[in-house]
Enzyme design. Structure first.
Site, PDB file in Angstrom:
ATOM      1  CB  CYS A   2       7.029  31.374   2.179  1.00 10.78           C
ATOM      2  SG  CYS A   2       8.274  31.069   3.429  1.00 10.78           S
ATOM      3  NE  ARG A  27       4.434  29.036  -2.731  1.00 15.98           N
ATOM      4  CZ  ARG A  27       5.114  28.780  -3.839  1.00 15.98           C
ATOM      5  NH1 ARG A  27       4.574  28.024  -4.767  1.00 15.98           N
ATOM      6  NH2 ARG A  27       6.313  29.267  -4.016  1.00 15.98           N
ATOM      7  CD1 TRP A  74       8.382  24.118   4.804  1.00 23.85           C
ATOM      8  CD2 TRP A  74      10.233  25.039   3.983  1.00 23.85           C
ATOM      9  NE1 TRP A  74       9.320  23.131   4.632  1.00 23.85           N
ATOM     10  CE2 TRP A  74      10.462  23.668   4.134  1.00 23.85           C
ATOM     11  CE3 TRP A  74      11.267  25.836   3.488  1.00 23.85           C
ATOM     12  CZ2 TRP A  74      11.673  23.062   3.808  1.00 23.85           C
ATOM     13  CZ3 TRP A  74      12.471  25.246   3.163  1.00 23.85           C
ATOM     14  CH2 TRP A  74      12.665  23.860   3.318  1.00 23.85           C
ATOM     15  CG  ASN A 100       8.493  32.133  -1.550  1.00 29.00           C
ATOM     16  OD1 ASN A 100       9.197  31.371  -0.889  1.00 29.00           O
ATOM     17  ND2 ASN A 100       8.071  31.835  -2.753  1.00 29.00           N
ATOM     18  N   GLY A 101      11.443  33.373  -0.022  1.00 27.57           N
ATOM     19  CA  GLY A 101      12.796  33.315  -0.577  1.00 27.57           C
ATOM     20  C   GLY A 101      13.827  33.485   0.525  1.00 27.57           C
ATOM     21  CD  GLU A 477       7.465   9.177  -6.826  1.00 25.18           C
ATOM     22  OE1 GLU A 477       8.626   9.607  -6.621  1.00 25.18           O
ATOM     23  OE2 GLU A 477       6.452   9.845  -6.579  1.00 25.18           O
ATOM     24  CE  LYS A 481       4.778  10.835  -3.580  1.00 25.94           C
ATOM     25  NZ  LYS A 481       5.697  11.257  -4.537  1.00 25.94           N
ATOM     26  CD  GLU A 484       7.337  13.041  -0.994  1.00 28.99           C
ATOM     27  OE1 GLU A 484       7.545  14.176  -1.419  1.00 28.99           O
ATOM     28  OE2 GLU A 484       6.658  12.204  -1.631  1.00 28.99           O
ATOM     29  CG  HIS A 500      25.919  -6.222  -4.067  1.00 31.15           C
ATOM     30  ND1 HIS A 500      27.062  -6.979  -4.238  1.00 31.15           N
ATOM     31  CD2 HIS A 500      25.121  -6.509  -5.123  1.00 31.15           C
ATOM     32  CE1 HIS A 500      26.967  -7.662  -5.364  1.00 31.15           C
ATOM     33  NE2 HIS A 500      25.795  -7.398  -5.919  1.00 31.15           N
ATOM     34  CE  LYS A 597       2.477  19.987  -5.687  1.00 34.51           C
ATOM     35  NZ  LYS A 597       2.948  18.602  -5.574  1.00 34.51           N
TER      36      LYS A 597
END
Ligand code: G6P
Length: 602
Positions: A2, A27, A74, A100-101, A477, A481, A484, A500, A597
């Site tokens: 948040c 955030r 969030w 936030n938390g 990566e 990307k 996401e 495999h 983020k």
């Protein structure tokens, strides 16, 4: 997670708060809320949705008052809806909180408060805090005393902004395991989860530490210890980030702007570390037991770090996802251990927990961080900054390539000190590293080709990214990307693993992105590409070798660079591919669904 912001001064508080929330949206962006105080009354507007929608719908810019706090959410406890949006208030409606938390013991506190007759409106853990302070006010005349008493009962992580109608001159801010920075203006004060929120107004900042709270008026601030109430001596830092750096500057999204900023960011990373790298290398040169810990994109940088160390320093670090490291490696960490933590934000809960564990066990901790003054920088023995400037897009781009730059510099400096590799080879490598901004420019020049490719691929359901050796990190990566921001299923894997299991998923037209720079494993990559091609895969390869033309449907011709440096330049087309696919599919790449983020909960 948040984002929170607070303002007290002579401006219309709602303007500063809404503007700041926009910069904090990375955030969290499922709900928004603002509270201001005017004429001894709180004015609250909040709801589920993004700021741009709610700004009009709730007339957020028409709120009276010159002090207030705001929140962009969030969700952790309670679904994203209007009621669960912050701020939250007590029964009297005189205390409002943004948070936030996560409050870990909120259920037990809620139970107790319900029994005392408090009425709750939301499902959030945050609301408990407002009622807890209200309850403490029965025993303490002074608001600050009540606040401290209540807050000391909380377990968990919290950055809080608190406003109380009767305490007209103040705002209160508290930090425990979630980021919070004060902004010191002239006749006005700010506080926020991150600096860009108030960057248009001031670049003078004070970083709060865990267990500290700030009492702020428009002309002053005092920081105190939550446990003892004693005043702490805090330094005012002047930061070099500019407003320009935190704005889109004509790009449609922050992510695209940040992708294009990479040549400059890499240059900054090189020059910003040139003078300190040898000293750091010297201090860590004797460690044989090395862990590199990180999460998300930073974890992929850690994988590149491992290869760099192996090839250049002949040391083999263990790379661990920080959330696993804490639980699985505790007994293996001691005073002979070096832990390298990589984190853009310096606030990722799992990475901080790993650092704390390492410190507790007596290990030496070197952190590679982007955000100056963040928690990781304050609890580590050594810090190297990536100097990438603020990164607002949720998906990391320029902070990744600068992490790779710093790791390369560190490995070169270590190799030089340990004499594990020829000096001539190191010099060549270094010279090429200094040229990296130029090579990244070349890769950025492929944007139109990649945009056209994205158009062709936009309906695809699954992607596979394959690579060997150091390019495995690029494959991982690149796939991350894509997942996401475009929400297309993507897997990154070592090319050797393909047969495999995953090969069973390859059928006609499934895109396989092969990261294939010249180097030790190029021939093996060619065989792996052919295996996929024989099953109908659409091969998109990235490389510098002509041979790729024979086995690929599309080749993105990359500049020729030393294999260990290739991750810095090879990731760029893959960032652009993910970006353009996301945009073509109608997604907002800056704010991917369900993600944030900076993940400040474990
Ligand atoms: C979140 C972000 C990622 C980032 C990861 C680690 O998941 O969405 O982009 O890589 O956190 O963050 P850090 O700040 O520790 O690098």
């Amino acid at each position: 997670m948040c984002g929170i912001i607070g303002y007290i001064g002579e401006r219309k508080a709602c303007n500063v708060i809404v503007d700041g929330l926009k910069r904090l949206e990375y955030r969290g962006y499922d709900s928004v809320g603002v509270v201001t105080e005017a004429d001894g009354k709180l004015h609250i507007k909040k709801g589920a949705g993004k700021i741009d929608e709610l700004k009009e719908k709730l007339s957020l810019l028409e709120m009276p008052g010159k002090r207030g706090i705001g929140h962009t959410r969030w969700a952790t406890h309670g679904i994203p809806n209007d009621v669960n949006a912050h701020p939250h208030t007590d029964c009297s409606g005189e205390i409002a909180i943004v948070h936030n938390g996560i409050i870990e013991n909120y259920l037990e506190l809620k139970e107790e408060l319900l029994q005392k007759g408090h009425k709750f409106k939301s499902d959030t853990d945050t609301e408990v805090i407002a009622h807890l302070i209200e309850d403490a006010l029965k025993d303490f005349k002074n608001f600050e005393d009540a606040l401290r008493y209540a807050l000391l009962r909380l377990k968990g992580s919290f950055a809080l902004g608190i406003i109380y109608t009767r305490d007209k001159e103040h705002l209160y801010f508290v930090r425990n395991e979630s980021p919070l920075v004060l902004g010191i203006g002239d006749g006005e004060m700010f506080a926020a989860s991150d600096i860009p929120a108030f960057l248009p107004y001031t670049n003078k900042v004070v970083f709060l530490d865990d267990g500290e709270y700030a009492v702020v008026t428009k002309n002053s601030f005092v920081v105190k210890d939550l446990k003892t109430g004693k005043i702490k001596d805090k330094k005012v830092h002047e930061i070099s980030w500019t407003l320009e750096m935190a704005e889109k500057q004509g790009f449609p999204h922050f992510m695209l702007k940040e992708i294009h900023e990479q040549p400059k960011a890499i240059k900054e990373a090189i020059y910003g570390n040139a003078e300190v790298i040898d000293q750091v290398a010297r201090e860590i040169a004797n460690y044989e037991k090395i862990f590199i810990v990180a999460m998300g994109t930073s974890y992929h940088a850690a994988i590149v770090g491992k290869y760099l160390f192996q090839r250049l320093t002949k040391k083999a670090p263990v790379v661990e996802d920080a959330s696993e490291f804490r639980y699985e490696f505790e007994d293996l960490v001691d005073e002979n251990t070096l832990v390298i933590a990589i984190t853009q934000s310096g606030e990722t809960a799992d990475t901080l927990a790993a650092i704390r564990l390492a410190k507790k066990r007596g290990a030496k901790v070197l952190s590679i961080v982007n955000v100056v003054g963040s928690m990781a920088t304050r609890i580590s023995d050594l810090v190297l900054y990536t100097h990438a400037g603020p990164e607002i897009g949720v998906a990391a781009t320029k902070t990744y390539t600068t992490q790779l730059t710093v790791l390369t510099m560190l490995a070169i400096a270590l190799a030089r000190h340990l004499k594990t590799v020829d000096e001539e080879y190191l010099r060549e490598l270094e010279a090429q590293l200094y040229e990296m901004p130029k090579y990244v420019e070349v890769a950025l020049g492929y944007e139109n080709k990649i945009k056209a490719l994205a158009e062709e691929l936009k309906e695809k359901r699954d992607f596979f990214y394959i690579g060997r050796s150091v390019s495995l990190a690029t494959a991982l990566e690149g796939a991350l990307k894509l997942k996401e921001i475009s929400y297309i299923h993507a897997e990154g894997l070592s090319a050797g693993e393909l047969k495999h299991g995953p090969l069973a998923l390859i059928e006609d037209g499934v895109p396989v992105v092969a990261v294939a720079p010249s180097g030790k494993t190029f021939d093996k990559m060619m065989s792996n590409i052919q295996e996929a091609k024989a099953r109908g895969a659409l091969i998109i390869s990235l490389g510098d070798n002509e041979e790729l033309e024979k086995v690929s449907d599309i080749v993105i011709k990359m500049p020729k660079v030393n294999e260990v440096l290739s991750p810095i330049v090879y990731i760029v087309p893959l960032q652009l591919l993910a970006y353009h696919l996301a945009v073509l599919r109608g997604n907002d790449p800056d704010k991917p669904r369900n993600l944030a983020k900076s993940v400040t909960v474990e």
